[in-house]
Design an enzyme around this catalytic site. Sequence first.
Site, PDB file in Angstrom:
ATOM      1  N   LYS A  98      37.697  52.543  44.194  1.00  0.00           N
ATOM      2  CA  LYS A  98      38.490  52.168  43.740  1.00  0.00           C
ATOM      3  C   LYS A  98      38.864  51.017  43.153  1.00  0.00           C
ATOM      4  O   LYS A  98      38.422  51.913  42.169  1.00  0.00           O
ATOM      5  CB  LYS A  98      38.214  49.889  44.441  1.00  0.00           C
ATOM      6  CG  LYS A  98      37.779  50.135  45.834  1.00  0.00           C
ATOM      7  CD  LYS A  98      36.715  49.477  46.365  1.00  0.00           C
ATOM      8  CE  LYS A  98      37.391  46.728  46.875  1.00  0.00           C
ATOM      9  NZ  LYS A  98      36.919  46.499  46.724  1.00  0.00           N
TER      10      LYS A  98
HETATM   11  O1  E4P Z   1      36.734  44.916  48.931  1.00  0.00           O
HETATM   12  C1  E4P Z   1      37.753  43.933  48.882  1.00  0.00           C
HETATM   13  C2  E4P Z   1      37.628  42.091  47.743  1.00  0.00           C
HETATM   14  O2  E4P Z   1      37.297  43.375  46.716  1.00  0.00           O
HETATM   15  C3  E4P Z   1      37.630  41.200  48.662  1.00  0.00           C
HETATM   16  O3  E4P Z   1      37.531  41.731  49.376  1.00  0.00           O
HETATM   17  C4  E4P Z   1      37.722  40.268  48.079  1.00  0.00           C
HETATM   18  O4  E4P Z   1      37.303  39.105  48.673  1.00  0.00           O
HETATM   19  P1  E4P Z   1      37.414  37.813  48.339  1.00  0.00           P
HETATM   20  O5  E4P Z   1      39.288  36.812  47.630  1.00  0.00           O
HETATM   21  O6  E4P Z   1      36.543  36.703  48.779  1.00  0.00           O
HETATM   22  O7  E4P Z   1      36.871  37.721  46.453  1.00  0.00           O
END
Ligand code: E4P
EC number: 2.2.1.2
Length: 942
Positions: A141
């Site tokens: 990522k």
């Molecule tokens: O991989 C995806 C993101 O890191 C995640 O969906 C973030 O979600 P949140 O906004 O609920 O923290």
Amino acid sequence: MMTNPLRQLALFGQSFWLDYLSRSLITSGELARLIEDDGLSGVTSNPTIFDKAIASTEEYDEEIGELAARGFSDEAIFEELAVHDVQKACDLLWLVYEASQGQDGFVSLELPPALADDTERTIAEARRLFAKIDRPNAMIKVPGTPAGIPAIEQLIADGVNVNVTLLFALDTYERVMEAYLRGIERRLAAGQAVDRIASVASFFVSRVDTAVDQRLDALLATVTDAEERARIESLKGKAAIANAKLAYQRFKRVFLQGERFARLRERGAQIQRILWASTSTKNPAYSDVMYVEHLIGPYTIQTMAPVTVEAYRDHGKPRANTVEEGLDEAERVLAALGQLGISYQEITQKLQREGVELFQASYESVLRRIAERRRSIITTSERLGSELARYGSDIERTIDALLAANTVERIWQRDASVWTDDTKRQRTISQRLGWLSIADEMRRHLQELESFQQEIRERRFTHLLLLGMGGSSLAPEVFQRVFGHDAEHPELQVLDTTNPDTIRRHRERLDPTRTLLLVSSKSGTTLETMSLAAYWFAELERELGDRAGQHLVVITDPGTPLEDWARSRQAWRIFLNPPDIGGRYSALSFFGLVPAAAIGLPLAALLDPVSAMAERLRRSTPENPGLWLGATLGTLAQLGRDKVTFVLEPAVAPLADWLEQLIAESTGKQATGLIPVVHEPHLAPEHYSNDRVFVTLDLALQPHTPTEALLKAIETLGHPVIRTRFWNLWELGAEMLRWEFAIAVAGKVLGIDPFDEPDVQASKDRTARLLAHYQQTGELVRPPAAFSEGSLSVGGTEASDLRSALTDLIGRIPPAGYLGLLAFIDPTPDTLELLHAIRQLLAERLRIPTILGIGPRYLHSTGQLFKGGPNTGAFIQLVSEPANDLPVPGQRYSFRTMFLAQAYGDYEALVSRGRPVLQISFRRDALEALEQLEQALVVTVH
Ligand SMILES: O=C[C@H](O)[C@H](O)COP(=O)(O)O
Ligand SMILES: O=P(O)(O)OC[C@H]1O[C@](O)(CO)[C@@H](O)[C@@H]1O
């Protein structure tokens, strides 16, 4: 008909991924179940997720402990844990990946957020992590930040799968798609395959609503007009989905309708799918599945947090292509927000910046959590499973008193008043505390030691012959025995005897042209060491002539006679040790590390855990592992449990010889002390007397069942058992430091100076007198024999036959006493086997602790305790006259005379201290004599 809503998403072209990962998810079988039953086809993680995972389970503890023990930093530990989980998840999703021909089945790991503004480091770290995970279905990522976007292009060109994270704004998304296309084009231009390069663009949904709703609420607070309020209200909870739908349109334009990508597709390129992230509903007033519901469409992925998975499985109602519904409405929502003065650009930029910051905070929290875990695991593992029977509260009282007197701080400040009020002795003690910070000091010499190691390797020595007594040879011997021989480096042999039979055996076995001689002596005056050095150097000279010095290495304190000796012989290397360290505390100084380097040990691996231990030993709390151990041993000794019995599994058993010297020579004085019992044959549990405390070191990763079974039985019988858990053998050095600290503390508890050895001199003086007399008269005065029987000649008794002499001696063992078998003998495997058999017989029949000392080696280890410690020992001294002799260069006496003078000198010293001692000299072959003794004991001792 398919009823599971999660499974149905696939029918509409959407993949369902899980926005969570933890070790227990994998080990419990839950992840496999989600794949199997719910059609899960991918996993995403982020620092917040790992923070939660590590907080919620103890499943990581074993690995944290092991990595910490290997000297890993907190960041490195985190990486290992995360990579491990990602690899396991990748493996579970492998079939999905294969079945979809590399289109699905991915697991994402996020880069440390601190890299978000650094293109070059993002590229380097993503490449490294991708290679480390080593799975084609892993994704790294990378944030879609201004610095992240160029990195994405490069990484795609490099063949790294990328999940672009933290996307909020449509124009940013355009740039991300462009970066992906360029990366693919660069690969194709370079003639590289693109069909297995995968990427997803993670568009964050719910966070947009949270931010926009906040602004709308702020506006509502200022507006009173009902119509205007209704208009504002109607926009709440709409922005996120609107934004996502418009993003999907941009996606379609590029990947489904665009000519540029169509050309790439023909050449095998994959679509960079759009992934809906942040899809759990944050505002409880909204439906808990709303972000999933409205964003279904081909080539999309829903990554769902576990709560959303549950909710959607329970009441999700999948419909085809909801992502394309209400597009006009979506445009209208965003326009309306603009009209209200809510800037799209400002909000999306802020969300991205805050996103990085939030993940950074989580990342830091993970590291703190790991640091805490590391500390608590190690602290508890240093006494994990210890069973202190009924002594717990006495020990606690001792610890409280030590802490109240600021003992820990004072030790580190090298305040010698911890041990004595006498200012003269305080001055001496303050010159004996250099071991406390020796790891730092030795780190400064690491390069020097490593290049020494390299040169030794290049010179291809087969053997390293170490001449040194007690503290100058025991630690190196432990290192060699525990870590074994590495073929690229010489094998260490220690020669710590004056017995000419033993010396000759070594001489016959060693080729001086392939042997490096290492002479180790702090004082540079020790009789055995200096005599052996003279002998061996002459042997080197005989074979090597002028080059003999090139085979000589010396370790000593600055300015000793040994330093002069080495210089005059042009020694290859002279290591001058810091002079404020006594012999038995010198394991981690040059005395231990020079030989360790020579036999090929990686010194950093040994030293890293030592520094971590030093940090824990500084704590002025009951958790200080050295304070705890020292207070425990000291208190137990005061309560009558002074026989510190080591029950060690074979892998770590050699450490006992070093511990024996540390404990005996440090504490055995002023008629008190701890009595170490090492390498004793195992007895039936009920045969152990009540004056014992047992100590064990468990190798956590390879438990040794027989040792464990004995200890369990011992524990059941109510004996205290001190356990330490070793995660791996590299903790050996750290454990040595802990014991040094513990013994310093035990010395305080017992009220003695743990740094001197006042009674060793008694036998040295008597030996010197015997040798002086021999030099004058040519006669070695022997203690008178009372009688002879078969191969044995017996002194130190009124009796006139062996059985009565043995019975008398046994009768003189005081209550809570012990028996020392002190053998001046050539320790061959055969003689040692018989000595062990005799020891076992005595221990089993008398049910008392036994000690075996080989002379003259024991004079520099347990010798102090026998003469200066509690008057509870009785001794059988065995003297086997050497069959051979060798001259000591420069002396009028030979090794044989010296050897016997040492035996007789110690015998006289023991007798002069009122210790019961029976002296048995062997008139013929040692094996024959030992067998005769064994038989006599069999019929005498019941
Ligand atoms: O991989 C995806 C993101 O890191 C995640 O969906 C973030 O979600 P949140 O906004 O609920 O923290
Ligand atoms: O290193 P040195 O000075 O030769 O001493 C060797 C051993 O002799 C003693 O001084 C006394 O036995 C020990 O403490 C020490 O480890």
